[in-house]
Design a protein around this motif. Structure first.
Motif, mmCIF file in Angstrom:
data_model
loop_
_atom_site.group_PDB
_atom_site.id
_atom_site.type_symbol
_atom_site.label_atom_id
_atom_site.label_comp_id
_atom_site.label_asym_id
_atom_site.label_seq_id
_atom_site.Cartn_x
_atom_site.Cartn_y
_atom_site.Cartn_z
ATOM 1 N N UNK A 101 0.964 -1.144 -0.016
ATOM 2 C CA UNK A 101 0.239 -0.003 -0.046
ATOM 3 C C UNK A 101 0.644 1.347 -0.138
ATOM 4 N N UNK A 102 2.346 1.130 0.152
ATOM 5 C CA UNK A 102 2.775 2.243 0.058
ATOM 6 C C UNK A 102 3.033 3.033 1.400
ATOM 7 N N UNK A 103 3.668 4.146 1.780
ATOM 8 C CA UNK A 103 4.141 4.768 2.875
ATOM 9 C C UNK A 103 2.942 5.931 3.262
ATOM 10 N N UNK A 104 2.248 6.243 2.567
ATOM 11 C CA UNK A 104 1.190 7.097 2.978
ATOM 12 C C UNK A 104 -0.144 6.451 3.384
ATOM 13 N N UNK A 105 -0.363 7.009 4.687
ATOM 14 C CA UNK A 105 -1.407 6.191 5.446
ATOM 15 C C UNK A 105 -2.913 6.556 4.589
ATOM 16 N N UNK A 106 -3.691 5.266 4.379
ATOM 17 C CA UNK A 106 -4.720 5.671 3.523
ATOM 18 C C UNK A 106 -5.913 4.530 4.478
ATOM 19 N N UNK A 107 -7.141 4.792 3.825
ATOM 20 C CA UNK A 107 -8.358 3.972 4.535
ATOM 21 C C UNK A 107 -8.470 2.929 3.506
ATOM 22 N N UNK A 108 -8.208 2.934 2.216
ATOM 23 C CA UNK A 108 -8.323 1.957 1.222
ATOM 24 C C UNK A 108 -7.346 0.717 1.119
ATOM 25 N N UNK A 109 -7.884 -0.325 1.171
ATOM 26 C CA UNK A 109 -7.142 -1.885 1.229
ATOM 27 C C UNK A 109 -7.587 -2.449 0.441
ATOM 28 N N UNK A 110 -6.859 -3.469 -0.304
ATOM 29 C CA UNK A 110 -7.218 -4.254 -1.438
ATOM 30 C C UNK A 110 -6.600 -5.801 -0.915
ATOM 31 N N UNK A 111 -7.616 -6.667 -0.925
ATOM 32 C CA UNK A 111 -7.296 -8.157 -0.543
ATOM 33 C C UNK A 111 -7.716 -8.739 -2.062
ATOM 34 N N UNK A 112 -6.742 -9.473 -2.687
ATOM 35 C CA UNK A 112 -6.905 -10.161 -3.903
ATOM 36 C C UNK A 112 -7.200 -11.727 -3.630
ATOM 37 N N UNK A 113 -8.112 -12.473 -4.066
ATOM 38 C CA UNK A 113 -8.260 -13.736 -3.955
ATOM 39 C C UNK A 113 -8.521 -14.239 -5.385
ATOM 40 N N UNK A 114 -7.489 -14.574 -5.913
ATOM 41 C CA UNK A 114 -7.305 -15.264 -7.261
ATOM 42 C C UNK A 114 -7.470 -16.745 -7.234
ATOM 43 N N UNK A 115 -8.521 -17.286 -7.941
ATOM 44 C CA UNK A 115 -8.861 -18.686 -7.795
ATOM 45 C C UNK A 115 -8.665 -19.375 -9.268
#
Length: 615
Positions: A101-115
């Protein structure tokens, strides 16, 4: 305590860890994300069925109609987790990762579940059942052909469906605001979902090529980072996995390192020792920085040093024991009464009252880590030195008093041997930094304090009857914390008193080569019940045996300890009598101690010309 069999909790060890350097998630071997806090490590949970199967929330992708456990592995040299399932119809994989996510604090998170289906045909069941605000925040769900939006008062979770243009829309249905569906795959097909928080927009169809590119970018990030490791010893696989784990526990915007990504996992099933470790302990983070420095990672040390300087400058007295990842000292402890706890192990605690304790050892660990960083060419800035000088000035007037100690017991304060020794280390390292960097310092006063502590510990902390350094001045009880006296150079590795201490620890605290912290029956700690062997102490024991010239014995103990890792190389805090991993998971303490032990043992084996038989 409820019957464990009735609750279908996976073993603590049956998990892999993924993260984006701002938060992390645990993925169970049955394909369930059962722990994820957003947007930070210390934020409220979205998925927490690890602590309550019914009310915690989860996201599962696994074979339809079958809750069997898969086999887990990491894509080599990365934090990308693969869970493989073998079914009657074929073989499938769930590939889980979080793009950094980088070094800037953000509220957006991504979790990828590739099947993906790698052989035959596999139907995967999909369940997305978030529970916001530790399971107390209601939400509504909006389903579209491209996914769904789960909306809470403060947080939204968007599920994007991975599919190719022109394909039929997702086969999903809504059951009481939770999403259920099936992903049907044939050999060679790749599909999945992407979970994104606080997007502020609708779900969209994510093409396979986009997910595969995110996978490739995440792999490249981790492999590039790990390539900077200087470790070339015998146990490279275990050391590399521990390094990646310590990096995963780092909050990139500030450089803070959390003790563990989880809360309230029990040190004993059904017991009350269930603590929240999602914060930054000065001690644990200092240890972790030292371990990463042993492997050649200097950037993390610099970031943590800046974080510490900020903590002192913003305070009005001594350092706090622990902080939130953004530096806030406000971590009030409370109990989540609506959750049953892992396998019925309550109370479920969030926050940590240890933040208000006095633990004098943290100053020694801090200065030892900074001195190690100094040895790697990281010089202290003028601003940083002013803050550090203030720390030692405070410690000069406060080292000679009882404290709660390294293990944060709740049985009152004592004159702890380890706390005194680490106060000695703080002055010793401060004097060395000042001398070697030519910095202004009240050298005479600091040297006088260092020498007074040294004399006091040998007079009060050494027990002639036990022939060992003991837990505290008014007792003959042993404590594994004294194993670190050798590491900081308080006593020479071949000093007869040190060899006697190692022998006493083996007699009183070692069980099948695994080490107990202390015996609660002999030294009451204010809590009910007993605990298992403490993996940090086991690896500390390895390092000190190696330094003391007992490399053959050290190697056997180390090899045994390595067998207690889970199948992807992760460790919790403790081991129960049956060898099961207990406590918060994975634990920075354990992984940093593994690194230190491997480095010390490698050096000993090289210096000694090879191993010796341990008996």
């Amino acid at each position: 305590m409820p019957n464990a069999e009735q609750h279908d909790y996976p073993p603590i060890a049956a998990h892999g860890l993924i993260g984006d350097l701002q938060t992390a998630a645990l993925v169970a071997a049955d394909g369930t994300v059962d722990w994820w806090c957003v947007p930070r490590f210390d934020s409220p949970s979205v998925f927490a069925s690890l602590l309550d199967r019914e009310r915690g929330g989860h996201c599962r992708i696994g074979p339809a109609g079958d809750r069997r456990l898969g086999r887990q592995l990491y894509f080599p040299d990365t934090a990308v987790l693969i869970t493989r399932f073998t079914t009657d119809g074929g073989v499938g994989e769930v590939v889980d990762f979080m793009p950094p996510a980088g070094t800037m604090a953000t509220t957006r998170r991504r979790l990828v579940r590739m099947v993906r289906c790698v052989r035959g045909q596999v139907d995967f069941a999909l369940e997305v059942a978030p529970r916001f605000e530790y399971g107390t925040g209601p939400h509504r769900t909006i389903v579209t052909g491209d996914g769904a939006v789960f909306e809470n008062r403060d947080t939204s979770l968007v599920m994007h469906v991975v599919r190719e243009p022109g394909e039929p829309r997702a086969d999903v249905r809504l059951v009481e605001q939770d999403l259920h569906g099936v992903i049907r795959l044939s050999e060679g097909q790749v599909r999945g979902i992407v979970l994104e928080t606080n997007l502020g927009g609708p779900p969209r169809a994510v093409r396979v090529a986009e997910v595969e590119q995110a996978f490739a970018d995440t792999v490249r990030f981790w492999q590039t980072w790990l390539s900077h490791s200087t470790y070339r010893g015998r146990w490279r696989e275990a050391v590399d996995r521990s390094a990646i784990t310590l990096k995963l526990l780092t909050y990139a915007p500030t450089g803070a390192i959390v003790a563990a990504p989880t809360a309230a996992l029990p040190e004993r099933i059904g017991g009350e020792r269930n603590w929240d470790y999602r914060y930054t302990w000065v001690r644990d983070a200092s240890f972790a920085v030292s371990a990463l420095l042993d492997l050649g990672f200097t950037e993390e040390a610099g970031a943590f040093a800046r974080w510490l300087a900020d903590r002192y400058e913003q305070g009005d007295g001594p350092l706090k024991v622990l902080y939130r990842v953004d530096g806030s000292p406000d971590v009030p402890e409370q109990v989540l009464d609506h959750w049953e706890g892992y396998r019925g192990s309550g109370p479920v605690r969030i926050g940590n009252a240890a933040g208000d304790q006095l633990q004098l050892d943290i100053y020694g660990e801090l200065f030892d880590a900074l001195y190690r960083a100094h040895g790697h060419g990281l010089r202290v800035s003028r601003r940083g030195w002013r803050a550090l000088s203030g720390v030692l000035d405070w410690l000069e007037g406060n080292w000679d008093q009882p404290d709660e100690g390294i293990w944060e017991t709740r049985g009152g304060r004592h004159d702890s041997t380890y706390g005194r020794v680490m106060s000695w280390a703080a002055f010793d390292r401060g004097l060395r930094i000042a001398h070697e960097q030519g910095l202004p310092a009240p050298v005479d006063r600091w040297r006088a304090a260092r020498d007074a502590i040294h004399d006091q510990v040998w007079s009060e902390g050494w027990h002639p009857g036990r022939r060992a350094f003991v837990q505290r001045y008014d007792s003959d009880v042993l404590d594994a914390s004294v194993l670190r006296l050798g590491r900081v150079g308080f006593v020479a590795p071949h000093d007869p008193a040190w060899l006697d201490t190692l022998a006493a620890v083996e007699r009183d605290l070692v069980v099948d080569d695994q080490v107990l912290r202390y015996d609660p029956a002999a030294s009451p700690d204010g809590l009910a019940g007993v605990e298992g062997t403490f993996s940090l102490c086991t690896f500390d024991h390895v390092a000190e045996l190696a330094r003391a010239g007992q490399s053959g014995k050290a190697r056997l103990v180390f090899e045994k300890a390595l067998t207690h890792a889970n199948e992807v190389g992760l460790y919790a805090e403790e081991l129960g009598p049956d060898g099961a991993q207990l406590g918060n998971f994975p634990q920075a303490f354990t992984h940093l101690a593994l690194v230190e032990a491997a480095v010390a043992l490698d050096r000993a084996l090289i210096a000694g010309g090879g191993p010796t038989w341990p008996w």
